[in-house]
Design a protein around this motif. Structure first.
Motif, PDB file in Angstrom:
ATOM      1  N   GLY A  79       0.806  -1.210   0.000  1.00 17.78           N
ATOM      2  CA  GLY A  79       0.000   0.000   0.000  1.00 17.78           C
ATOM      3  C   GLY A  79       0.837   1.256   0.000  1.00 17.78           C
ATOM      4  N   ILE A  91      -3.628   3.925   2.202  1.00 14.92           N
ATOM      5  CA  ILE A  91      -4.352   3.142   1.201  1.00 14.92           C
ATOM      6  C   ILE A  91      -3.755   1.743   1.200  1.00 14.92           C
ATOM      7  CG2 ILE A  91      -4.868   2.852  -1.245  1.00 14.92           C
ATOM      8  CD1 ILE A  91      -6.330   5.208  -0.127  1.00 14.92           C
ATOM      9  N   LYS A  96      -9.379  -3.640  -2.040  1.00 16.76           N
ATOM     10  CA  LYS A  96      -9.605  -2.876  -3.252  1.00 16.76           C
ATOM     11  C   LYS A  96     -10.797  -3.412  -4.039  1.00 16.76           C
ATOM     12  CE  LYS A  96      -6.323  -5.586  -6.033  1.00 16.76           C
ATOM     13  NZ  LYS A  96      -6.717  -6.797  -5.310  1.00 16.76           N
ATOM     14  N   ILE A 368      -7.705  12.331  -0.831  1.00 15.41           N
ATOM     15  CA  ILE A 368      -6.805  11.469  -0.052  1.00 15.41           C
ATOM     16  C   ILE A 368      -6.788  11.870   1.416  1.00 15.41           C
ATOM     17  CG2 ILE A 368      -4.353  10.954   0.365  1.00 15.41           C
ATOM     18  CD1 ILE A 368      -5.487   9.263  -1.841  1.00 15.41           C
ATOM     19  N   ARG A 378     -13.326   4.326  -1.355  1.00 19.61           N
ATOM     20  CA  ARG A 378     -11.921   4.151  -1.010  1.00 19.61           C
ATOM     21  C   ARG A 378     -11.347   2.904  -1.681  1.00 19.61           C
ATOM     22  NH1 ARG A 378      -9.359   6.841   2.879  1.00 19.61           N
ATOM     23  NH2 ARG A 378      -7.361   6.043   3.647  1.00 19.61           N
ATOM     24  N   ALA A 382      -8.337   2.704  -4.276  1.00 20.94           N
ATOM     25  CA  ALA A 382      -7.228   1.795  -3.979  1.00 20.94           C
ATOM     26  C   ALA A 382      -6.909   0.919  -5.187  1.00 20.94           C
ATOM     27  CB  ALA A 382      -7.554   0.933  -2.766  1.00 20.94           C
TER      28      ALA A 382
END
Length: 418
Positions: A79, A91, A96, A368, A378, A382
């Motif tokens: 990440g 992240i 994801k 972000i 999110r 991602a």
């Protein structure tokens, strides 16, 4: 070297032995083609672009290169940690929207690139180091390259197809007058490798750090942890913002680190043992990604910006797309280079472009650093940052510019706590 040993003909000539060249060579060898890779430098050699994205793992596996990379003792990456002042936003690529690998590696490119091209060579590709392509002519059935060696030898190589994987060297764009100015402002990067000596137990070496400068959000820094206690550290910005003037590179970069609280803390005991290097005016574009008997891969075609580590991912994906079409072309089958290469590649490039532009105009930074992002959104973000920028089932790929703008308006302008 015996001149009689120099290559004279091949099915596919690949200019450059970086990641896109190695992937293309390996994929074409799987299809049974004769491949000749011409590389101007000798490996291992230094390069940046050290933080891979998880989508790369799919392509490396398809090319039969993943096992060698897995055995390379590289730092695992899962990440990105964004930091701005006292604020941090993480992240995690494993959480994801798009299916696929959620981890990858952070690599010293000298060793990583060498591993890839050695594997391609083991698969039967001819690899020639110290060979520079100086000219090209194309005809209906083949291309002819004029090549010189660093042993002052010259020869011509006839190929049924040429792939330019020369990266920042951009060989064919220069030789065929394909260069086109990028619409991104001219920026520069200053970077080095250090012995980081990070002792903070909360530091996660499995995430790249992307740090926004607290006084100027158009300036950002990267910290890419490697295995064995080293890392890559760099700063990016427009020259007028960096205001380096006549300063020495090392104290300039150290001052930039000290202006960012998180980096100042982590690197308090770092050993700065490697010269600082520049990279200027790196964004680039071309008038066409392909032509008669040639195609451009990766940075040789277009490079956006290092902020989201998209360069190697775009390069590998371009190799994957191009090799399938080279195979069709050489077998006399219909190959739609515009639809299945240029347009298909453009989907991901344009997606990354949206978020790179959004980073510098601060709309994506607002997203972000927002404290109120929906978890489903999110995950979609991602997936893009993990390299899955061609997944058009992701709403933030399919209509990236419009959706990012709307999301940034919902999040509002990010503010540092006072």
């Amino acid at each position: 070297m015996n001149t009689s040993q120099l290559p004279s003909s091949t099915d596919i000539a690949i200019i450059g032995a970086g990641p896109s060249g190695s992937v293309a060579a390996a994929l074409l060898r799987q299809r049974g083609w004769q491949v000749c890779v011409l590389e101007r430098q000798h490996f291992p050699r230094f390069s940046i672009g050290e933080s891979l994205l998880p989508y790369c793992m799919e392509i490396l596996k398809e090319a039969g290169l993943l096992q060698a990379v897995n055995e390379g003792d590289f730092q695992v990456k899962n990440g990105a940690a964004f930091t701005w002042g006292d604020r941090e936003s993480v992240i995690d690529f494993r959480d994801k929207f798009t299916a696929g690998p959620g981890t990858t590696y952070q690599v010293e490119r000298a060793r990583f690139d060498h591993i890839l091209i050695q594997e391609a060579e083991r698969k039967g590709a001819q690899v020639w180091f110290g060979h520079t392509v100086n000219a090209i002519t194309t005809a209906a059935e083949h291309a002819t390259l004029s090549v010189s060696t660093d042993q002052d030898e010259s020869y011509t190589l006839r190929a049924r197809f040429v792939l330019d994987a020369s990266g920042y060297g951009r060989v064919l764009p220069r030789l065929l007058d394909l260069e086109q100015p990028s619409d991104f402002p001219v920026r520069e990067a200053w970077f080095t490798h250090i012995q980081d000596n990070i002792s903070d137990p909360d530091f996660d070496r499995e995430k790249i750090i992307i740090a926004t400068h607290p006084q100027d959000r158009a300036i950002w820094m990267w910290l890419i942890p490697f295995s064995h206690g080293r890392c890559s550290i760099g700063v990016v910005g427009e020259p007028s913002h960096l205001a380096m003037n006549e300063r020495e590179p090392l104290p300039f970069l150290q001052d930039m680190v000290n202006a960012i609280p998180r980096l100042r803390h982590l690197l308090a005991n770092a050993q700065w043992d490697t010269p600082v290097r520049p990279l200027r005016g790196y964004s680039a574009n071309v008038t066409s990604l392909y032509g008669e008997r040639y195609a451009l891969l990766g940075n040789a075609a277009e490079f956006l910006d290092p902020v989201f580590s998209s360069g190697v991912t775009i390069a590998m994906h371009s190799a994957k797309l191009a090799t399938a079409l080279v195979d069709k072309t050489l077998r006399g089958q219909a190959a739609d280079w515009q639809k299945d290469f240029a347009d298909a590649l453009r989907v991901g490039i344009d997606t990354f472009r949206t978020y790179v532009a959004g980073w510098y105009n601060c709309s994506f930074q607002d997203v972000i650093y927002s404290k109120h992002i929906n978890q489903d959104i999110r995950r979609m973000i991602a997936a893009i940052l993990a390299g899955y920028a061609w997944d058009t089932s992701n709403p933030y790929v399919e209509k990236s510019e419009r959706r990012l703008k709307a999301l940034a308006e919902i999040c509002g302008e990010a503010q540092l706590d006072t």
